[in-house]
Scaffold this active site. Sequence first.
Site, PDB file in Angstrom:
ATOM      1  N   LYS A 198       0.831  -1.207   0.000  1.00  0.00           N
ATOM      2  CA  LYS A 198       0.000   0.000   0.000  1.00  0.00           C
ATOM      3  C   LYS A 198       0.864   1.256   0.000  1.00  0.00           C
ATOM      4  CE  LYS A 198      -3.726  -0.330   2.270  1.00  0.00           C
ATOM      5  NZ  LYS A 198      -4.917  -0.373   3.140  1.00  0.00           N
ATOM      6  N   ARG A 203      -3.208   2.845   8.705  1.00  0.00           N
ATOM      7  CA  ARG A 203      -3.497   1.533   8.101  1.00  0.00           C
ATOM      8  C   ARG A 203      -2.230   0.707   8.032  1.00  0.00           C
ATOM      9  NH1 ARG A 203      -8.127   2.446   4.072  1.00  0.00           N
ATOM     10  NH2 ARG A 203      -8.335   4.702   4.045  1.00  0.00           N
ATOM     11  N   GLY A 242      -8.360  -7.903   4.684  1.00  0.00           N
ATOM     12  CA  GLY A 242      -9.135  -8.139   5.893  1.00  0.00           C
ATOM     13  C   GLY A 242      -8.318  -8.574   7.086  1.00  0.00           C
ATOM     14  N   MET A 293      -5.523  -7.130   8.439  1.00  0.00           N
ATOM     15  CA  MET A 293      -4.913  -6.127   9.291  1.00  0.00           C
ATOM     16  C   MET A 293      -5.939  -5.064   9.658  1.00  0.00           C
ATOM     17  SD  MET A 293      -1.914  -7.372   9.444  1.00  0.00           S
ATOM     18  CE  MET A 293      -1.202  -6.000  10.314  1.00  0.00           C
ATOM     19  N   ARG A 326      -3.327  -1.415  -6.284  1.00  0.00           N
ATOM     20  CA  ARG A 326      -2.474  -2.600  -6.156  1.00  0.00           C
ATOM     21  C   ARG A 326      -2.859  -3.566  -7.278  1.00  0.00           C
ATOM     22  NH1 ARG A 326      -5.354  -4.877  -0.612  1.00  0.00           N
ATOM     23  NH2 ARG A 326      -7.446  -4.935  -1.468  1.00  0.00           N
ATOM     24  N   HIS A 332     -15.926  -8.837   1.793  1.00  0.00           N
ATOM     25  CA  HIS A 332     -14.913  -9.741   2.352  1.00  0.00           C
ATOM     26  C   HIS A 332     -15.015 -11.137   1.766  1.00  0.00           C
ATOM     27  CE1 HIS A 332     -13.381 -12.614   5.371  1.00  0.00           C
ATOM     28  NE2 HIS A 332     -12.401 -11.723   5.475  1.00  0.00           N
ATOM     29  N   ARG A 370       0.708 -47.548 -12.580  1.00  0.00           N
ATOM     30  CA  ARG A 370       0.691 -48.546 -11.495  1.00  0.00           C
ATOM     31  C   ARG A 370      -0.100 -49.765 -11.952  1.00  0.00           C
ATOM     32  NH1 ARG A 370      -0.159 -43.349  -8.363  1.00  0.00           N
ATOM     33  NH2 ARG A 370      -1.773 -43.287  -9.940  1.00  0.00           N
ATOM     34  N   GLU A 379      13.149 -44.529  -4.360  1.00  0.00           N
ATOM     35  CA  GLU A 379      12.137 -44.165  -3.374  1.00  0.00           C
ATOM     36  C   GLU A 379      12.547 -44.563  -1.958  1.00  0.00           C
ATOM     37  OE1 GLU A 379       8.437 -46.258  -4.134  1.00  0.00           O
ATOM     38  OE2 GLU A 379       9.508 -47.889  -5.135  1.00  0.00           O
ATOM     39  N   SER A 435      13.156 -43.023 -11.673  1.00  0.00           N
ATOM     40  CA  SER A 435      12.002 -42.184 -11.407  1.00  0.00           C
ATOM     41  C   SER A 435      11.943 -42.012  -9.894  1.00  0.00           C
ATOM     42  CB  SER A 435      10.734 -42.851 -11.928  1.00  0.00           C
ATOM     43  OG  SER A 435       9.622 -42.039 -11.642  1.00  0.00           O
ATOM     44  N   GLY A 493      10.448 -41.650  -6.604  1.00  0.00           N
ATOM     45  CA  GLY A 493       9.139 -41.873  -5.975  1.00  0.00           C
ATOM     46  C   GLY A 493       9.143 -41.098  -4.674  1.00  0.00           C
ATOM     47  N   THR A 494       8.823 -39.808  -4.777  1.00  0.00           N
ATOM     48  CA  THR A 494       9.012 -38.940  -3.611  1.00  0.00           C
ATOM     49  C   THR A 494       7.947 -39.138  -2.536  1.00  0.00           C
ATOM     50  OG1 THR A 494       7.995 -37.180  -4.912  1.00  0.00           O
ATOM     51  CG2 THR A 494      10.390 -37.183  -4.744  1.00  0.00           C
ATOM     52  N   ASN A 495       6.865 -39.844  -2.834  1.00  0.00           N
ATOM     53  CA  ASN A 495       5.911 -40.157  -1.755  1.00  0.00           C
ATOM     54  C   ASN A 495       6.592 -41.073  -0.733  1.00  0.00           C
ATOM     55  OD1 ASN A 495       4.065 -38.785  -3.255  1.00  0.00           O
ATOM     56  ND2 ASN A 495       2.868 -40.570  -3.869  1.00  0.00           N
ATOM     57  N   ASP A 496       7.078 -42.206  -1.207  1.00  0.00           N
ATOM     58  CA  ASP A 496       7.732 -43.141  -0.298  1.00  0.00           C
ATOM     59  C   ASP A 496       9.050 -42.587   0.220  1.00  0.00           C
ATOM     60  OD1 ASP A 496       5.662 -44.854  -0.499  1.00  0.00           O
ATOM     61  OD2 ASP A 496       6.806 -46.549  -1.267  1.00  0.00           O
ATOM     62  N   CYS A 515       7.873 -39.119  -9.976  1.00  0.00           N
ATOM     63  CA  CYS A 515       6.497 -39.562 -10.132  1.00  0.00           C
ATOM     64  C   CYS A 515       5.724 -39.544  -8.825  1.00  0.00           C
ATOM     65  CB  CYS A 515       6.447 -40.954 -10.765  1.00  0.00           C
ATOM     66  SG  CYS A 515       7.207 -42.213  -9.738  1.00  0.00           S
ATOM     67  N   TYR A 519      11.967 -34.927 -16.626  1.00  0.00           N
ATOM     68  CA  TYR A 519      10.516 -34.744 -16.620  1.00  0.00           C
ATOM     69  C   TYR A 519       9.953 -34.854 -15.217  1.00  0.00           C
ATOM     70  CZ  TYR A 519      10.043 -39.799 -16.094  1.00  0.00           C
ATOM     71  OH  TYR A 519      10.109 -41.075 -15.611  1.00  0.00           O
TER      72      TYR A 519
END
Lengths: 891, 891
Positions: A27, A97, A106, A108, A350, A466, A573, A757, A776, A778-781, A843, A863
Site C-alpha cells: 500500500k 493503516r 481483511g 490487518m 495494487r 470480504h 501402477r 524411493e 524415477s 518416488g518422492t511419496n515413499d 512420479c 521430466y
Amino acid sequence: MAAKYVYFFGNGQAEGRAEMKNLLGGKGANLAEMTSIGLPVPPGFTITTEVCTEFYKNDRQYPASLKAEVEANLRKVEELMGRKFGDAENPLLVSVRSGARASMPGMMDTILNLGLNDITVQGIIRQANDSRFAYDAYRRFVQMYSDVVMGMDKHALEHLLEQKKEARGVHLDTELTADDWKELVGDFKAKIKETLGQSFPEDPQEQLWGAVGAVFGSWMNQRAITYRKLNSIPADWGTAVNVQSMVFGNMGNDCATGVAFTRDPSTGDNYFYGEYLVNAQGEDVVAGIRTPQPINKANGDSGLPSMEEVMPECYTQLVKIRSILENHYKDMQDIEFTIEKDKLFMLQTRNGKRTARAAVKVAVDMMKEGLIDEKTAVLRVAPSQLDQLLHPSLDPKAPRNVIAKGLPASPGAVSGEVVFTADEAEAAAKLGLKVILVRVETSPEDIHGMHAAQGILTARGGMTSHAAVVARGMGKCCVAGCGDIKVDYANECFATNGGTVLKKGDIITLDGSTGEVMVGEVPTVAPQLTGDFGILMGWVDKFRTLKVRTNADTPHDSKVAREFGAEGIGLCRTEHMFFDADRIAAVREMILSSDVEGRKKALTKILPMQKGDFLGIFREMKDLPVTIRLLDPPLHEFLPHEDKDIEELAKTMGVSVQALKSKVEFLHEFNPMLGHRGCRLGITFPEIYDMQVQAIMEAACELVKNEGFTIVPEIMIPLIATVKELKVLKNNAVAVCEEVIGRYGVKIEYLIGTMIELPRAALTADEIAAEAEFFSFGTNDLTQTTFGLSRDDSGKFLPFYVDSGILEEDPFVSLDQNGVGQLVKMGCEKGRATRAKIKLGICGEHGGDPSSVIFCHKIGLDYVSCSPFRVPIARLAAAHAALGEAVDLTK
Amino acid sequence: MAAKYVYFFGNGQAEGRAEMKNLLGGKGANLAEMTSIGLPVPPGFTITTEVCTEFYKNDRQYPASLKAEVEANLRKVEELMGRKFGDAENPLLVSVRSGARASMPGMMDTILNLGLNDITVQGIIRQANDSRFAYDAYRRFVQMYSDVVMGMDKHALEHLLEQKKEARGVHLDTELTADDWKELVGDFKAKIKETLGQSFPEDPQEQLWGAVGAVFGSWMNQRAITYRKLNSIPADWGTAVNVQSMVFGNMGNDCATGVAFTRDPSTGDNYFYGEYLVNAQGEDVVAGIRTPQPINKANGDSGLPSMEEVMPECYTQLVKIRSILENHYKDMQDIEFTIEKDKLFMLQTRNGKRTARAAVKVAVDMMKEGLIDEKTAVLRVAPSQLDQLLHPSLDPKAPRNVIAKGLPASPGAVSGEVVFTADEAEAAAKLGLKVILVRVETSPEDIHGMHAAQGILTARGGMTSHAAVVARGMGKCCVAGCGDIKVDYANECFATNGGTVLKKGDIITLDGSTGEVMVGEVPTVAPQLTGDFGILMGWVDKFRTLKVRTNADTPHDSKVAREFGAEGIGLCRTEHMFFDADRIAAVREMILSSDVEGRKKALTKILPMQKGDFLGIFREMKDLPVTIRLLDPPLHEFLPHEDKDIEELAKTMGVSVQALKSKVEFLHEFNPMLGHRGCRLGITFPEIYDMQVQAIMEAACELVKNEGFTIVPEIMIPLIATVKELKVLKNNAVAVCEEVIGRYGVKIEYLIGTMIELPRAALTADEIAAEAEFFSFGTNDLTQTTFGLSRDDSGKFLPFYVDSGILEEDPFVSLDQNGVGQLVKMGCEKGRATRAKIKLGICGEHGGDPSSVIFCHKIGLDYVSCSPFRVPIARLAAAHAALGEAVDLTK
C-alpha cells in the site's frame, strides 16, 4: 548514520517508489508511486516494515529515532493540508493503516478519523459545517479505536447504539441526529472506562502511537498468522504503517467512496469494474453492510443509479486514472477512491487479485494489447491458481432446481452440505465431508471455515465484500450478496423468497459463475481447455524445458492426461488392475498357492487381462513414452481381513476358512510400508514379475507388428534398495523380453529402470545406475522413509506440526527440498556420474506441486509426472522455472 | 611376458613363500615355506589362484601357457623322486588338493594316488612289494576320482564293496585280500561305465587335468559357496591347486598318518596335541571312521598306544618340527604328517583354528614366552570370537544327569531339543527353537544345520574330526566321538550304553569343555572375566582410542556392563520402566486421559518411580556418563489389543469397554514404526517428557547434593527429523532442568542431545547440531528407514536375500557401511561442521558388531554403545581398529 524509518508522500512528490514494496509494504509503495505519477493522493507518510521487524526483535520497542521522524513528517502533512494535528480550529485527521509486502485482505486493522477528541470535533463541525457528520465520524473513531487498539468488545458499544435507536424509535443509523451521536460518544467513553478501567485517550499524539502499535501488534494476531500460513508468507517480512490525511466520502451527497478493478477480476473481461456508495466511508463498501451501486452500466443494471450517471465528472477523471494506472503498472489494478465534495482522491492501488479464469484472460489480452510480452503473460498466471480451471463445471444439460440467485463472486461449481459456522465447516471437512458455508456476511474470523468449505454463500455484501475477495484469493467458489435468502442462525436454517427452507446438512449446489444456488447435487462436466487457456498454454510450452508426463493407470486417465498436454506416462501402477472384479479371484488363487506351479497357473489366467490393459494404454499414448511399474503392494492387500469376509471368500474359493485365515495371518505385517513389497516380491516370487513383463512386451510387440506403432516400453522396478536386487530382476526381465521379441519377430527397444524411493537407493544411485536405464524418484515413499513418517498415520500430529510452524508445509504436498530434496539431488548427480544419459524423472505427487516442479527443473530432471488434472499446472510451473521465476507471482 | 602360473617346491628349495598366500593359497604357501626352512616335504608344485580366477573369467578355459608349465614342473618332481608319472616300472603317484587363501576345512575336494592305472599299479606292486596295498590304493583312487571328478554316486561303489565283503563273509575292509581289491577295481570301472556311459580314464595326464579341473570346479560348489558366505570370503579370491608326490601312511605297520596342533586348540594349553593312525591314509583320521590314537600321553590316556611309544624316533623328529614351526610362524600351528616306512613327511602346516579360550591363552602365553608382542597378542584374538567367552557355563552346583561322555571337542554349555538332520535343525531354528544336532558323524552337507543348532553331538570321530573342527571354527559347543550313544536315524532316537533312550524333541544339555551329555536343561552361571582374559583386555585398553559404553535400562544391567568394562551408558531406554506391574496402571490412566490435566495427574504418580530408576542407574554408573532417552514407542504399545484383555483392563480401570476399545482403535497405526512416537509424543504431549526430565534431574541433583556425585546427565530426544522439533523440546527440557536445579540449589551441568536415527536427521545434521549437544546414531531405526525395511517383517525375505547373496550380511547385524554408513558419516561431518566439539556415539546394536565398531573408529566417533555382554567384543574391535587391522585375523 541512523536508518531512515519514515517515507513521505504528497503533492506530486514521494520519497518511495513502487519497487520499494519490501520496505514500504504494497500500500505504501503504491501510494508513493501514485503520488509521483501525478494522481490525486491525500498526503501522508509510511513507517517502514523494518520498524515492525525491529519492534518484534527488541521486545516490542521502537527504534530510538522513530519518534522524531514521525513528528517531522506529520509537520509536512500539516503544511500541505493547511491543518494541524490536534488543533482546535483547523484539526488534521488521519487514517492509520497497515500495509504488508503481500496484500492480506481483511487481515490487518485500520483506524480512521484519528485525531478527533472533544475539542477537535468542534473544529470539524466548523469546517464541515455539519455537526451530524462530525459526531458520526467521532463515534466511528471511538468504536474502531476502542475495538482495535484498546481491546474493547465491540458488541458492548453496538448494544448502546441499538438502545439509542430503540429509545429514538428509529431503525437506521442514518435516522439518528447529531445530538444522538454526540450523546453516544459520551456513552461509549463511559462504557469503555467502566469495562476496561481506563479512559479513552483524548490526546491525539497518544491516539496516533496507540494506533501504530496496534497495527504492528495485529501482525502477530491469530488471523494474520493463519493467513500467512495459508499463503506461505514468512513472519519476518513485517508490515508497514501508513499514516495519511483523511478525506471524507460521507460529508454529504457530493461525497462518495468506492472500490474498483481496472478489469473484471472474475472473468478478466476488459471493462471498468467497480462499486461505490454515496455519502459513505470506505469501510461501508467492503463490509457489505449497505449493498453498493455499480460505477457504470457495464457492471450490469442493478436498478440503482451508477456513478457514471450521478457523478459524471469524477467518473470521467476516474476512467482516465484507470488508463494511466494500467499503462503504468502493466497489470490489472484494484483501486480505492473517495470523493469529498466532488473532489476525487485515490487511496490505494495494487495488482488486483483475480480468479484463474481472469488471470488467463487478462494475461492473454494484455499481450494482445501490447502491454506485456509472452513471457510476462506466462509469468502473470500462478501455477497453483490453474487448479481452479481444471475442475469440472455444472453440466449444462442437467436439470437445476434454482432456489435463489446472488452475485457471481468467485467462479466454480460445487455441492455440499449446508453449515452455518466456520467451526462447523472445519470440523466437517476434517471428517472428509463436503460443506457449503452459509453466512449473512463473512469476516476475518471465518477464514478457517472458508478454507475448509467447498464454497461460500452470503446473504449480504457486494462483489468486493470480504467473502468475495477472500474466496477469489483462495480459488473457492462463492455466491455473495444473495438477498433472496434469509439466514436463521438460531434455528440452523435458511429460507428463500420462494419459501424453500434448507436446514443444516441439506445438500445445495453453487454456481460461482452465475450466482445460482440450487437444491441438491447437480452433475458436472469436464473443463474446457481451449480459447485463452489454449493460447496461454501454447506460450507456456515455448518456454519450458522440463517435460511433463502423467500418472495414469487406465486408458481413460491416459486420454484425459493427453488432452491436458501430458507428454507420456511417468507412472502406470499395475496393482489397481489386479483388483478388477473379474481378476481378483485369480490374484487370490495365486497368493494362496503354496508353490511356484500353483502361482504360475493362476498368473496364466491374469496374463491376457494385463496384456489388454497395456494394449489400451499404449494405444492412447501412441508414440509417447510409457513407464510401467511392476507390482508394488504387499500381497495381503489383496486378501480380506475381517472374519466375515474371510469366511465368504473361503467358500467362494473352495478352501478351508482355517487355511485362508492362517494365510492372512502369515502375510500380516507390522509395518507394511517397510515390508514384503515392491521388488522384494519380484525377488521371492519371480513368476509374478515375469507375467507382468510378458504382458507389457506382448502388448507392445503386437502394436508394433500389427499397427505400426513406435513404442519403447519403460519397465520400472519399484523399491530397489541395492543394485543387486535390480541386477537379478533386470536379468529376469530381459530374459522374458527377449523371449517375447523373438516370438513376435519384431524390432523393438525397451528400457529397464527403477524407482528411487528409498534413502539407500539415492545414496547408492551411482551403483544402481550401472544397471538402471532410467530413474524415477518416488518422492511419496522417499518422504515417508526419509522423515520416518507414515502418511497414513501422520494425521494425529502432522497438522499440529504445520499449525505450530515446526514444519512449514506438509511434506507430502510440497517436496521437503531441504531434506528429501538432498537425496533427490544426490540421486541425480550420482546417477549421471555413472550413466551420463540416464533418464531422470519424478512420479511422486510432488510432480504436480508448483514449487516442487521448480525444484525439479533446477536440479535438472528430464521430466515430472503428475495426476492428469495437474498436468497444466506442472507445465506452467516448468515454464516459470525456465523463466527464472521461483516465486508465486500473485503473492 | 607371460604370467607365471606354477610354483615349484621340493628338496629344500621353493619358488613360493609363506607370504604368498593370496597367490598360492594357504596350503601351497606353507608347503613352500616348510620346504624352504628344511622340513621334509614331498616335492610338488602349486597352480596359482590366478589360474582359478582366469578359469572362471574365461568361461572355464585355462591360460594358454599353463599346460607347458605344469609339464615342466612335473618333470622336476619326477627327477627328485626318481620316478616317472605314468611309467610302468617306477610310476610317480601324486595327490591333487585344493588350497584357498583362507582355510576352508572339508569344503574342497582332494584326490589321492593319482597316476594309477592297470599298468602303473604293477609298478607300485613291485616297488611296495605289496599287491594288497597297491590294489587298495588303486580302488581308493577309483572311488575318489569317480566321485569327485566324474560325478559318480559314491554309494553305488560302496554297495559293490559291501557285496564283496558279504560274498567273502567278512566285516572289515582290512579283511579283504589283494585279489578282492583287484576284482573290485574292475567291478568299479564296469559300474562307472554302465552308470555314466564313459570309461574311467586310464591316461594319467587325463587323470591329472581332470583332477585339476575338479578342484577349480569345486570352488563354485554349493558347500564352498555356503562356507564362503558364512565366513565372508569373496568368491573372486579363487583356490590354488597343489600337485604333490604321494607318500603313503598305509603301506604297512611302519607307516602312519596324523594331524596335530602345536598347542591344545580347545584350551590353548601348551602341550603337543594330536592324533595318528598306524597304516592309514590321512583321510581316515579326519573322516572319523576309525577312532585315532593320541600322539603322546599328554593327550590323555585313551587305552591305545601313543605315537611317542610306538614310533619314538619319528615322534622326536615331529616334536623338533613343532618347535621349529612355532618359532618360525610365531603362532600355533595345525599340521598334517605321514610316515612312510619310518620316514616322516610334512604334508601341511597352517595357523590352527582355536576356541576363544585357546585364542586368549595362546596369545597371552606367546607374549609371555617372548614370541610375540602385546599388539600382536591383541590382534591374535578375533573380536567376534570373544562372544564364546562371554556366555554362561554350566552352574557347577546344579545337579547333572550325565548319560554319556564324549570328546570335549568345542567348549560351551548349551541345552536344546534333539534333532537328527541338518534340515530339521535349520527349520527349528527358524521357528526360534533351540536344538542340538545329533549325528553319527557330520559331513560338509551338514554345515547349515550345525550353524543353526546350539550344539553338536556326534557318536564317532576324534578331536580333529569334521564335527570338531567346524564347530570350533563356528564357536559352537560340540561333543564328538561319543561312543556311549547309538544313533537310530530311522526311529529318530538315540540310546546310551546305560539304556536311556532319547527321542527327537527331548531336551539335552552338552558341556563342550568336559564332553558330558546330560538329560534336560542344566542351569548356567555367568562367565569368568579374570586370568588371561583380564590380562589381554588390559592390553586391549592400552591400544584403543574409541570409548565403549553400554545400552542398559536397569541398575542390574548397568552393574554387569561395568564389570565388562563399560565406560558409561550410551542408551538408557525409559519405556521398559513403564511396563513395571506397579506403574503400568498409571501409564494407562495417562493414556486414557482426554486432557492435559488428567495426563499430568497420572504422570505425577509415575514421577517418583522414574526418579527411583535413575537414582539406581546413576549410583551404579557413579561418575561415568549416562545418556537417557526419553519415551520412544507409540502409546498403543502400552494398551492391550485382544478383546479379552481390553475387557479385563476396562474392569480394572473402571472405564467402559467401549471407551477403552475406541481409544485402542484411535491409537491403532498402520505403520507404528513410522507413526506417532519418539519426539512426536514429546511435541504433542509435552507433559510426558517434562515428567521424565524432572525425574532425571531430581535424581541427579539429589546425588550431587547428598552423596557428592559428579553427574552430567545426557538427556536424549529420540526420532528428531527437523531441528525445529529439537528446538521446541530442548526449550521445554531446559525450563524443567533449570526449575529443578533452582529448587535443589546445586551446581550441575547437563547435556541435551538427540538420536540421529532418521535419514532426514543425518541429511540436516548441520542444522540439528545447532541445538544438539550430542548425537547418538540410532542405527537400528536408521537401517530400517534407509532400507525401507521393517525388522519385524523382514523375516519372510531377508534370509533369502542373504542366502542368495543379494545382501552380503544382515544389515541389522552388521552396519551397511555402503548405504547406512554414508548417512552416519554425513551426520558426523555435518554435525562437527556446526559444533566442532559435539559428542558423537552410536547406540544401535551395531555398537557390538566388530566390523561396525571398526567403521565407527574410522569415521571418528567418540564412543560405541552396546549390550553389556558385547562390551568386551567392542573393546577388542576398537583396539584392532586403532592398530589398523580391519580384518578378522582368524580367517
